[in-house]
Design a protein around this motif. Structure first.
Motif, PDB file in Angstrom:
ATOM      1  N   GLU A 187      35.176  48.215  44.531  1.00 27.97           N
ATOM      2  CA  GLU A 187      34.429  47.145  43.855  1.00 27.97           C
ATOM      3  C   GLU A 187      34.889  46.889  42.420  1.00 27.97           C
ATOM      4  OE1 GLU A 187      31.972  48.317  47.306  1.00 27.97           O
ATOM      5  OE2 GLU A 187      33.139  49.388  45.783  1.00 27.97           O
ATOM      6  N   GLU A 188      35.271  47.943  41.706  1.00 25.74           N
ATOM      7  CA  GLU A 188      35.644  47.745  40.302  1.00 25.74           C
ATOM      8  C   GLU A 188      36.952  46.980  40.136  1.00 25.74           C
ATOM      9  OE1 GLU A 188      37.281  51.247  38.134  1.00 25.74           O
ATOM     10  OE2 GLU A 188      36.757  52.367  39.955  1.00 25.74           O
ATOM     11  N   GLU A 190      37.677  44.128  41.844  1.00 29.96           N
ATOM     12  CA  GLU A 190      37.491  42.774  42.362  1.00 29.96           C
ATOM     13  C   GLU A 190      38.136  41.736  41.433  1.00 29.96           C
ATOM     14  OE1 GLU A 190      33.941  39.784  43.958  1.00 29.96           O
ATOM     15  OE2 GLU A 190      33.449  41.778  43.157  1.00 29.96           O
ATOM     16  N   GLY A 191      38.971  40.872  42.013  1.00 25.40           N
ATOM     17  CA  GLY A 191      39.618  39.809  41.261  1.00 25.40           C
ATOM     18  C   GLY A 191      40.740  40.260  40.345  1.00 25.40           C
ATOM     19  N   LYS A 192      41.156  41.537  40.431  1.00 29.22           N
ATOM     20  CA  LYS A 192      42.169  42.065  39.519  1.00 29.22           C
ATOM     21  C   LYS A 192      43.526  42.226  40.200  1.00 29.22           C
ATOM     22  CE  LYS A 192      38.809  44.467  36.613  1.00 29.22           C
ATOM     23  NZ  LYS A 192      38.394  45.760  36.005  1.00 29.22           N
ATOM     24  N   ARG A 212      41.174  44.157  49.673  1.00 29.34           N
ATOM     25  CA  ARG A 212      40.099  43.326  50.218  1.00 29.34           C
ATOM     26  C   ARG A 212      39.336  42.596  49.124  1.00 29.34           C
ATOM     27  NH1 ARG A 212      39.579  48.096  53.766  1.00 29.34           N
ATOM     28  NH2 ARG A 212      40.312  47.478  55.853  1.00 29.34           N
ATOM     29  N   LEU A 213      39.420  43.092  47.884  1.00 21.49           N
ATOM     30  CA  LEU A 213      38.685  42.474  46.781  1.00 21.49           C
ATOM     31  C   LEU A 213      39.582  42.027  45.635  1.00 21.49           C
ATOM     32  CD1 LEU A 213      35.593  44.887  46.580  1.00 21.49           C
ATOM     33  CD2 LEU A 213      35.688  42.633  47.647  1.00 21.49           C
ATOM     34  N   ALA A 214      40.723  42.675  45.474  1.00 21.89           N
ATOM     35  CA  ALA A 214      41.618  42.352  44.354  1.00 21.89           C
ATOM     36  C   ALA A 214      42.296  40.999  44.569  1.00 21.89           C
ATOM     37  CB  ALA A 214      42.659  43.449  44.198  1.00 21.89           C
ATOM     38  N   SER A 215      42.774  40.391  43.489  1.00 25.70           N
ATOM     39  CA  SER A 215      43.525  39.139  43.621  1.00 25.70           C
ATOM     40  C   SER A 215      44.926  39.409  44.150  1.00 25.70           C
ATOM     41  CB  SER A 215      43.599  38.420  42.271  1.00 25.70           C
ATOM     42  OG  SER A 215      44.319  39.205  41.320  1.00 25.70           O
ATOM     43  N   THR A 298      48.526  40.252  51.090  1.00 23.90           N
ATOM     44  CA  THR A 298      47.541  40.842  50.175  1.00 23.90           C
ATOM     45  C   THR A 298      48.069  42.140  49.556  1.00 23.90           C
ATOM     46  OG1 THR A 298      46.455  41.979  52.020  1.00 23.90           O
ATOM     47  CG2 THR A 298      45.588  39.831  51.403  1.00 23.90           C
TER      48      THR A 298
END
Length: 533
Positions: A187-188, A190-192, A212-215, A298
């Protein structure tokens, strides 16, 4: 003091320590286990860093890489309805069930950390050891005390001291840098934009999780890797195919065919990950998700890191990625013990601890010390460490003897040379099947199949041509268990049970039966041809 009353200190209560306590009890020894956390399981006891500080545990999403039947303790099969490859929560439940069934928890001192191990003043005569530990009280007050034991099993594993390579510019890099030891959930990120360094299973799992969450995720590696799925041919667990005493074809041909199938299945992925080493030279990347992440972009495979800038990473192929927010170093661990040791036999040499058959230190007058779990098998860990504990407890009891020091030193040297020749640099992996059989022979629990064939030919064929499951080491010898035969003959029932969650029609069921019969007939033909030729 009678043999039955010998005391044994077990340091650590992960898988190695838990089975060590049980094996000591089986031999009539008195174990006292010291565990620094408040529960059993070691790596499999999931803890968030915020709650316990940074301790080595599995990730939130971790699933076992070996199937339940190959992974189980030899006298305690997994429940049949459980999945063949399990989320870590199943493993923790299994270890708790094991501890409860054999009454192990009453022998464990929780929230107690061993700080020092030294030979007792009368060691030369008795072989005893002094264990110094710190126990945290209810109020948080720490009490230190020392106690003498007749023998010691060190079961702390070798995942205690994270290794982070030195890269030019790393200290000036402004993003977050962490070792995979501290990673738990994605989660930490996300988008990074994240770089994961390494190509072992920890690196692969972290890269997939974060993607799954990172850019964007970049997986940096200095070498290639073999990719292996948990699911083999016909939907059967991979280790059921791989670990057998006898294959339907010669062993070398079997491995060659397996490698060929990997090359064919993952041909496109090997454009960036093609390994230059043999399959057994290093840890394979066990994953179902990584191929999808690579093909969808990804996760992007990159070369080894050459240097860092303040905001980015320069790779050895000359490419650069800027605006990197975080780097996860999945770069392994240094072999070390998490306690002060006043004993030359436990000093690291060339980066590792010299151990006879990866269990007993060299140069001791008395064989009253073992190091359990200091092993990286290419396969399941539990059967290996259980056999280590069964062997060590019998040595401590005086029921098994070790060779002379010169013979043990020669064995250790030969093992080191063999590992250097067969493994990648700085890798010390063991052949799971060969190692288990070797220890079983030392204990006297390797089955005599010629003798077994005349009393139970069907069971003999199951053992020789079926998957190598730990229950085979309970068929005869010390620790013989009458339930072992049943466990072996019902292996396939437990493998298939979690897949039968929806009733199917009679036509569909018949079709599968015909396919199964045709497969069995073809196997019998191959066996007959193999025997005749």
């Amino acid at each position: 003091m009678s043999e039955r009353s010998k005391t044994v200190a077990v340091i650590g209560c992960g898988i190695s320590g838990l089975t060590a306590v049980k094996c000591c009890l089986d031999e009539g020894l008195q174990p006292t286990c010291f565990e620094r956390s408040d529960g059993i399981g070691g790596l499999w006891y999931y803890r968030d860093n915020s709650e316990y500080g940074i301790m080595t545990t599995i990730y939130k999403s971790t699933i076992t890489n070996t199937s339940k039947e190959v992974t189980s303790f030899s006298d305690f099969p997994f429940p049949g309805e459980w999945p063949n490859f399990m989320h870590h929560s199943y493993m923790k439940r299994y270890l708790d069930m094991y501890a409860d069934k054999f009454g192990l928890k009453k022998h464990i001192r929780f929230s107690t950390r061993v700080t020092r191990l030294a030979q007792a003043p009368d060691y030369e005569a008795t072989g005893r050891w002094v264990v110094t530990s710190q126990a945290e009280g209810v109020s948080g007050h720490v009490e230190e005390f020392s106690q003498e034991f007749d023998a010691v099993m060190i079961c702390t594993g070798m995942f205690n001291n994270p290794y982070i390579p030195e890269f030019p510019g790393l200290e000036e890099f402004q993003g977050k840098v962490m070792h995979s030891q501290a990673f738990r959930r994605p989660e930490e990120f996300e988008g990074k934009r994240v770089v994961v360094v390494g190509i072992g299973n920890s690196a692969g799992d972290a890269a997939v999780d974060v993607s799954r969450l990172a850019s964007q995720v970049y997986l940096s590696t200095r070498r290639g890797v073999w990719i292996v799925n948990r699911i083999g041919d016909y939907g059967i667990p991979w280790d059921f195919h791989f670990f057998r005493r006898f294959h339907l074809v010669p062993a070398k041909l079997h491995v060659m065919l397996f490698v060929k199938s990997l090359k064919r299945k993952f041909k496109m992925l090997y454009n960036s990950l093609r390994p230059a080493h043999d399959l057994s030279a290093g840890e394979a990347l066990m994953t179902e998700d990584m191929p999808g992440c690579i093909i969808s972009g990804t996760v992007i495979i990159k070369a080894n890191i050459a240097s860092f800038t303040k905001t980015g990473v320069v790779f050895e192929d000359g490419t650069t990625e800027e605006d990197i927010d975080a780097v996860i170093m999945a770069t392994g661990y240094k072999d070390s013990l998490p306690l002060e040791v006043d004993c030359q036999a436990l000093e690291m040499k060339d980066g590792h601890l010299p151990l006879y058959k990866l269990v007993f230190p060299l140069g001791l007058k008395h064989n009253t010390l073992s190091v359990n779990g200091a092993i990286r098998p290419l396969g399941s860990v539990i059967p290996c460490v259980e056999l280590q504990a069964r062997w060590a407890s019998r040595v401590f009891k005086g029921l098994a003897k070790l060779p002379s020091q010169p013979d043990m030193e020669a064995e250790v040297k030969a093992t080191d040379e063999a590992m250097k020749a067969a493994c990648l640099p700085n890798h010390r992996h063991s052949d799971f099947q060969a190692y288990c059989i070797s220890l079983a022979s030392e204990i006297g629990v390797e089955p005599n199949f010629l003798k077994l064939f005349f009393t139970d030919p069907v069971l003999t064929l199951r053992c020789l041509f079926g998957p190598l499951v730990p229950y085979q080491f309970r068929l005869m010898g010390p620790g013989k268990n009458d339930e072992a035969r049943k466990a072996i003959t019902t292996v396939w029932e437990r493998v298939l049970k979690p897949t039968k969650t929806r009733p199917i029609g009679p036509k569909e069921d018949t079709r599968h039966l015909v396919i199964l019969i045709a497969f069995c007939v073809s196997v019998l033909v191959v066996i007959m041809a193999w025997i005749l030729l």
